[in-house]
Design a protein around this motif. Structure first.
Motif, PDB file in Angstrom:
ATOM      1  N   UNK A 324       0.907   9.087  42.756  1.00 40.52           N
ATOM      2  CA  UNK A 324       1.325  10.206  41.902  1.00 40.52           C
ATOM      3  C   UNK A 324       1.285   9.798  40.427  1.00 40.52           C
ATOM      4  N   UNK A 325       0.710  10.672  39.598  1.00 43.49           N
ATOM      5  CA  UNK A 325       0.571  10.316  38.188  1.00 43.49           C
ATOM      6  C   UNK A 325       0.470  11.565  37.323  1.00 43.49           C
ATOM      7  N   UNK A 326       0.760  11.377  36.059  1.00 49.22           N
ATOM      8  CA  UNK A 326       0.551  12.374  35.004  1.00 49.22           C
ATOM      9  C   UNK A 326      -0.109  11.650  33.837  1.00 49.22           C
ATOM     10  N   UNK A 327      -0.716  12.398  32.931  1.00 47.82           N
ATOM     11  CA  UNK A 327      -1.264  11.773  31.729  1.00 47.82           C
ATOM     12  C   UNK A 327      -0.230  11.858  30.610  1.00 47.82           C
ATOM     13  N   UNK A 328      -0.119  10.777  29.859  1.00 45.61           N
ATOM     14  CA  UNK A 328       0.887  10.713  28.800  1.00 45.61           C
ATOM     15  C   UNK A 328       0.697  11.810  27.758  1.00 45.61           C
ATOM     16  N   UNK A 329      -0.542  12.178  27.524  1.00 42.72           N
ATOM     17  CA  UNK A 329      -0.809  13.182  26.487  1.00 42.72           C
ATOM     18  C   UNK A 329      -0.322  14.576  26.881  1.00 42.72           C
ATOM     19  N   UNK A 330      -0.048  14.781  28.183  1.00 39.54           N
ATOM     20  CA  UNK A 330       0.302  16.129  28.647  1.00 39.54           C
ATOM     21  C   UNK A 330       1.763  16.280  29.053  1.00 39.54           C
ATOM     22  N   UNK A 331       2.523  15.182  29.028  1.00 39.06           N
ATOM     23  CA  UNK A 331       3.937  15.313  29.415  1.00 39.06           C
ATOM     24  C   UNK A 331       4.774  15.610  28.178  1.00 39.06           C
ATOM     25  N   UNK A 332       5.847  16.391  28.316  1.00 39.09           N
ATOM     26  CA  UNK A 332       6.705  16.709  27.163  1.00 39.09           C
ATOM     27  C   UNK A 332       7.626  15.544  26.813  1.00 39.09           C
ATOM     28  N   UNK A 333       8.095  15.529  25.588  1.00 45.25           N
ATOM     29  CA  UNK A 333       8.977  14.447  25.145  1.00 45.25           C
ATOM     30  C   UNK A 333      10.347  14.519  25.803  1.00 45.25           C
ATOM     31  N   UNK A 334      10.718  15.676  26.345  1.00 48.84           N
ATOM     32  CA  UNK A 334      12.004  15.802  27.048  1.00 48.84           C
ATOM     33  C   UNK A 334      11.804  15.751  28.563  1.00 48.84           C
ATOM     34  N   UNK A 335      10.759  15.076  28.998  1.00 49.27           N
ATOM     35  CA  UNK A 335      10.457  14.954  30.424  1.00 49.27           C
ATOM     36  C   UNK A 335      11.660  14.403  31.181  1.00 49.27           C
ATOM     37  N   UNK A 336      11.990  15.053  32.290  1.00 48.79           N
ATOM     38  CA  UNK A 336      13.085  14.593  33.141  1.00 48.79           C
ATOM     39  C   UNK A 336      12.482  13.920  34.369  1.00 48.79           C
ATOM     40  N   UNK A 337      12.825  12.644  34.648  1.00 52.27           N
ATOM     41  CA  UNK A 337      12.267  11.984  35.831  1.00 52.27           C
ATOM     42  C   UNK A 337      12.587  12.715  37.130  1.00 52.27           C
ATOM     43  N   UNK A 338      13.641  13.514  37.142  1.00 53.63           N
ATOM     44  CA  UNK A 338      13.960  14.293  38.345  1.00 53.63           C
ATOM     45  C   UNK A 338      12.817  15.235  38.691  1.00 53.63           C
ATOM     46  N   UNK A 339      12.160  15.762  37.651  1.00 50.90           N
ATOM     47  CA  UNK A 339      11.023  16.662  37.883  1.00 50.90           C
ATOM     48  C   UNK A 339       9.833  15.885  38.434  1.00 50.90           C
ATOM     49  N   UNK A 340       9.597  14.673  37.909  1.00 51.29           N
ATOM     50  CA  UNK A 340       8.514  13.834  38.434  1.00 51.29           C
ATOM     51  C   UNK A 340       8.780  13.479  39.893  1.00 51.29           C
ATOM     52  N   UNK A 341      10.012  13.123  40.183  1.00 54.57           N
ATOM     53  CA  UNK A 341      10.407  12.727  41.534  1.00 54.57           C
ATOM     54  C   UNK A 341      10.215  13.875  42.518  1.00 54.57           C
ATOM     55  N   UNK A 342      10.622  15.075  42.120  1.00 54.00           N
ATOM     56  CA  UNK A 342      10.527  16.231  43.008  1.00 54.00           C
ATOM     57  C   UNK A 342       9.069  16.622  43.279  1.00 54.00           C
ATOM     58  N   UNK A 343       8.200  16.417  42.284  1.00 59.54           N
ATOM     59  CA  UNK A 343       6.808  16.845  42.415  1.00 59.54           C
ATOM     60  C   UNK A 343       5.924  15.802  43.099  1.00 59.54           C
TER      61      UNK A 343
END
Length: 463
Positions: A324-343
């Motif tokens: 599982x991954x996202x690109x740094x250029x597309x994640x918001x500065x207020x990213x919550x790891x809970x959202x990453x974990x759930x997805x």
């Protein structure tokens, strides 16, 4: 080819140290046993375990490349295995040239089980054009000594095929096969909350050039049990010695810097050994950040992880292994790891692991290398031996001035001073014995003799 009287294949492995070497923290930082990035030891330790069988002996070569060692290597070893990470990058060009020179002098097989090219997430090879001839000569030298070269992913494969190479196998990174065909990620279905233990990792570049610094700070405010895990040698030296001499010290918005609140709260670690790194990560609920091997360490420990990709080296490995991954250029500065974990969906990663493992073993077979999972005990002897060793815990921030924290550091410094003084005296005696010329006084000694007398006179009490 060299041969052993017991018909045991002797494998020389390029690695900072053997996984069995227990190195005290001070010495590890002084000698840089992990070649500036502790993530290197994760894939070299995995390679060591995989290649160790009843019919093979694996010996660590260290990271330094000495072309003059070619004759010794030819006479003492049967194969040279070179695990590499993002070696096709401008800052590694000189090391690549030295490796090519060494390989060209070898008469034994040379196997590269996973190497990558580093560029942006757009996969453009333009920045690599100035070093293309260096890469071409290296790959040519490797293929003169092996059946194929193993690469980390799709971009590196295309990069080498565009140069005309055909014997290129995509095999990912040996680190992911530390446990063979077994890879189980814990998924209990519970969402992350304030009580969750979360590990975060990231490079200085990701903090300086992207939003990672802001993401870490916001996560720190939301999750009291957050821990940052650094990987650079400069990170470890900042924690253990408060050494700010490296250029990375200019990045103050990273938790390994003494000015960062996570440093002051003892929420930062750097690990010298992968075994302690993974042992600690087993107690966490989630890991995320821009470090590929920081998150692979979590996955190997069974802990869910998501990679924030900022370049091709992380992106192609994530795509190959379905991490599982996202690109740094597309994640918001207020990213919550809970959202990453759930997805995060770990199904493709686990379901495809057997096929990728088989592909890796086929690469080893093609290149004449046995592995512990097919030809040995599956790594049982390796794990048993590792369990008997006592490795140092993760390096922690040096906060406070208690004697217990200072004693080992001061003892090590005193030992170094004593050893250096003895060596210096021996060299002086050797110089005097072998030279009829008078030993020149140092600049300091000459200055002291000139400046010292006037100062002494000035300080002498008047009569």
């Amino acid at each position: 080819m060299a041969s052993n009287v017991n018909d045991v294949k002797r494998i020389l492995l390029r690695s900072g140290k053997s996984p069995y070497d227990v190195v005290p923290v001070e010495r590890a930082l002084h000698e840089d046993v992990f070649a500036t990035n502790s993530g290197n030891l994760i894939f070299s330790d995995a390679a060591h375990k995989i290649l160790e069988t009843p019919r093979s002996e694996v010996v660590s070569n260290g990271i330094a490349t000495r072309v003059a060692d070619a004759d010794r290597i030819n006479s003492e070893f049967d194969v040279f295995v070179i695990p590499l990470a993002n070696a096709f990058r401008p800052s590694f060009e000189q090391q690549l040239k030295r490796l090519t020179q060494l390989i060209s002098k070898l008469k034994i097989p040379v196997v590269v089980p996973g190497v990558g090219a580093q560029t942006g997430i757009n996969y453009s090879a333009d920045r690599l054009k100035p070093m293309q001839s260096t890469v071409y000569e290296f790959v040519s030298a490797v293929l003169d000594h092996s059946a194929s070269i193993g690469v980390r992913g799709e971009f590196t494969e295309r990069y080498l095929r565009d140069m005309g190479f055909r014997d290129v196998d995509v095999i990912g990174c040996p680190s992911m096969f530390l446990h063979g065909n077994r890879l189980v990620i814990r998924e209990d279905g519970r969402a992350l909350g304030p009580d969750s233990r979360i590990a975060v990792n990231g490079s200085h570049d990701a903090v300086r050039k992207h939003k990672l610094g802001q993401i870490i700070n916001r996560t720190h405010a939301r999750y009291p049990h957050l821990r940052f895990i650094g990987q650079n040698l400069s990170d470890a030296r900042q924690l253990h010695w408060r050494d700010l001499s490296h250029q990375n010290a200019a990045v103050t918005n990273i938790p390994t810097h003494p000015d960062h609140p996570m440093y002051r709260e003892d929420k930062v670690r750097v690990y010298i050994d992968p075994v302690t790194w993974m042992d600690d990560l087993r107690g966490f609920d989630f890991s995320f950040g821009s470090r590929i091997h920081g998150n692979i360490a979590a996955l190997l420990a069974g802990t869910p992880a998501t990679v924030l990709c900022g370049d091709s080296r992380t992106l192609e490995l994530c795509r190959y292994f379905d991490i599982p991954h996202r690109t740094l250029t597309k994640v918001p500065s207020d990213l919550d790891p809970a959202e990453l974990h759930a997805a995060a969906d770990f199904g493709p990663l686990m379901r495809g692991h057997q096929e990728r493992f088989d592909r890796f073993l086929n690469f080893l077979d093609k290149n004449g290398l046995e592995n512990t999972f097919t030809h040995g005990d599956g790594g049982t002897a390796f794990e048993t031996r590792m369990s008997t060793l006592s490795f140092p815990p993760g390096v922690r921030p040096w906060i406070g001035s208690d004697a217990a924290a200072m004693a080992p550091r001061l003892n090590w410094l005193q030992t170094q001073l004593t050893e250096l003084t003895t060596e210096n005296n021996q060299l002086k005696r050797k110089l005097l014995k072998n030279s009829s010329l008078p030993v020149q006084r140092s600049t300091y000694q000459r200055a002291r003799s000139v400046v010292g007398r006037p100062i002494k006179r000035a300080l002498r009490p008047s009569r």
